[in-house]
Design a protein around this motif. Sequence first.
Motif, short mmCIF file in Angstrom:
data_model
loop_
_atom_site.label_atom_id
_atom_site.label_comp_id
_atom_site.label_asym_id
_atom_site.label_seq_id
_atom_site.Cartn_x
_atom_site.Cartn_y
_atom_site.Cartn_z
N PRO A 74 40.91 18.71 28.12
CA PRO A 74 41.49 18.25 29.39
C PRO A 74 41.68 16.74 29.40
CG PRO A 74 39.69 19.80 29.78
CD PRO A 74 39.66 19.46 28.32
N SER A 75 42.61 16.29 30.20
CA SER A 75 42.93 14.86 30.24
C SER A 75 42.00 14.07 31.16
CB SER A 75 44.38 14.65 30.69
OG SER A 75 44.60 15.23 31.97
N GLU A 76 41.40 14.73 32.16
CA GLU A 76 40.53 14.03 33.10
C GLU A 76 39.13 13.87 32.53
OE1 GLU A 76 41.35 12.67 36.04
OE2 GLU A 76 43.43 13.23 35.61
N VAL A 77 38.61 12.67 32.59
CA VAL A 77 37.27 12.40 32.07
C VAL A 77 36.24 13.27 32.78
CG1 VAL A 77 35.44 10.67 31.88
CG2 VAL A 77 37.81 10.05 31.33
N THR A 78 36.38 13.45 34.08
CA THR A 78 35.38 14.21 34.84
C THR A 78 35.37 15.69 34.47
OG1 THR A 78 36.97 14.39 36.66
CG2 THR A 78 35.34 12.62 36.79
N ALA A 226 42.97 16.16 13.66
CA ALA A 226 43.88 16.89 14.55
C ALA A 226 43.56 16.67 16.02
CB ALA A 226 43.83 18.38 14.23
N SER A 227 42.28 16.63 16.36
CA SER A 227 41.90 16.57 17.78
C SER A 227 41.69 15.16 18.30
CB SER A 227 40.60 17.36 17.99
OG SER A 227 39.50 16.70 17.38
N GLY A 228 41.37 14.23 17.40
CA GLY A 228 40.92 12.92 17.86
C GLY A 228 39.50 13.00 18.39
N PHE A 229 38.96 11.85 18.77
CA PHE A 229 37.56 11.78 19.19
C PHE A 229 37.39 11.65 20.71
CE2 PHE A 229 37.31 10.57 14.75
CZ PHE A 229 36.15 11.19 14.33
N THR A 230 38.47 11.45 21.45
CA THR A 230 38.33 11.14 22.87
C THR A 230 37.67 12.25 23.66
OG1 THR A 230 40.21 9.62 22.86
CG2 THR A 230 39.59 10.58 24.98
N GLY A 231 38.00 13.51 23.37
CA GLY A 231 37.39 14.61 24.11
C GLY A 231 35.88 14.58 24.02
N GLY A 232 35.36 14.41 22.82
CA GLY A 232 33.91 14.35 22.64
C GLY A 232 33.29 13.10 23.25
N ILE A 233 33.98 11.97 23.11
CA ILE A 233 33.47 10.73 23.69
C ILE A 233 33.43 10.81 25.21
CG2 ILE A 233 33.93 8.25 23.96
CD1 ILE A 233 34.97 8.24 21.09
N ASN A 234 34.32 11.62 25.79
CA ASN A 234 34.31 11.77 27.25
C ASN A 234 33.01 12.40 27.74
OD1 ASN A 234 36.75 10.54 27.77
ND2 ASN A 234 37.93 12.44 27.80
N TRP A 235 32.30 13.10 26.87
CA TRP A 235 30.97 13.58 27.27
C TRP A 235 30.08 12.39 27.63
CZ3 TRP A 235 28.69 18.38 24.40
CH2 TRP A 235 29.67 19.36 24.26
N TYR A 236 30.15 11.33 26.82
CA TYR A 236 29.37 10.12 27.08
C TYR A 236 29.79 9.45 28.39
CZ TYR A 236 27.69 10.16 22.21
OH TYR A 236 27.09 10.49 21.02
#
Length: 313
Positions: A74-78, A226-236
């Motif tokens: 998802p695009s939203e951090v929350t 393929a996915s990049g890291f942003t999704g996982g970093i958004n957990w932080y």
Amino acid sequence: MSTFDFPQPVRIPVNGVYLEVFEAGVENSGKPIVLCHGWPELAYSWRHQVPALVAAGYHVIVPNQRGFGNSSRPSEVTDFDIEHLAGDLVALLDHFGYDAATFVGHDWGAMVVWGLALLHPHRVTRVINLSLPYVERGETAPIELMESYLGSDYYFVHFNRQPGVADAVLDQNTSRFLRNLYRKNEPAGVSQPGMSMIDLAIAEIPLGEPIMSDSDLAVFVSSFEASGFTGGINWYRNVDRNWRLLASADPIIRQPALMIYGDRDSIPKSENLAHFVPDVDVVSLDCGHWIQEELPDDVNRVIVSWLEQHDAL
């Protein structure tokens, strides 16, 4: 089952997203166990544990959690807060028709499993967590506290205060970052200024020894390219939000629990774990952070033995 026999995935709709899920031991339906990876990990991080758990009679369910692999990002951090992450796992149980399951987590996966046990205690029969102990909820928002003690370059703080900066560096250096991160027996060194994850991503020479084969590492590299890291970093980026969301939760983990530490892990052991997790057994192994990768046979023995003991009760 060798690493080359890792189950084929299916994409399952849950909680408004799709999760890429790897399933094994279907013939053991009725004894579910869900394995939850950390960052920057994948379901594939549990490849050594899946066959041992199937052999022990478990229906093993291993998702790439939201933000990872071919699961939704998802695009939203929350959308990566603890309510969403725990809700995904609850919906996964619903999909398979289970009222509850044993949950196993490593690193951030452990954080999610602890949170799941607080938010949805009746869906969790037992907890097995590696590396990250239960963290007591303090009076101060965690990122503010980390910044005051560890500085603005500490990676938790940096991820939150400078969104997008680390993501871009890691995306540009995926192979090098993962090669440099997945190591063991690194020489003890003096803490250096700078952002540790960015430093790892640009370091020319890795320290210590690799914890996995080149072919296994390639699975991670290909996936994160393929996915990049942003999704996982958004957990932080939801650490403070999670702190607020859990404010009214009963802070006691009441399920039987197993906590597995690595004696060489940089994450400190909890001094008061039993206060918040009263029915806990603790095991320490001679390894670093990537416990189930570094000592897979020992981890399998400890987990299966503990499960058998509790099955016999």
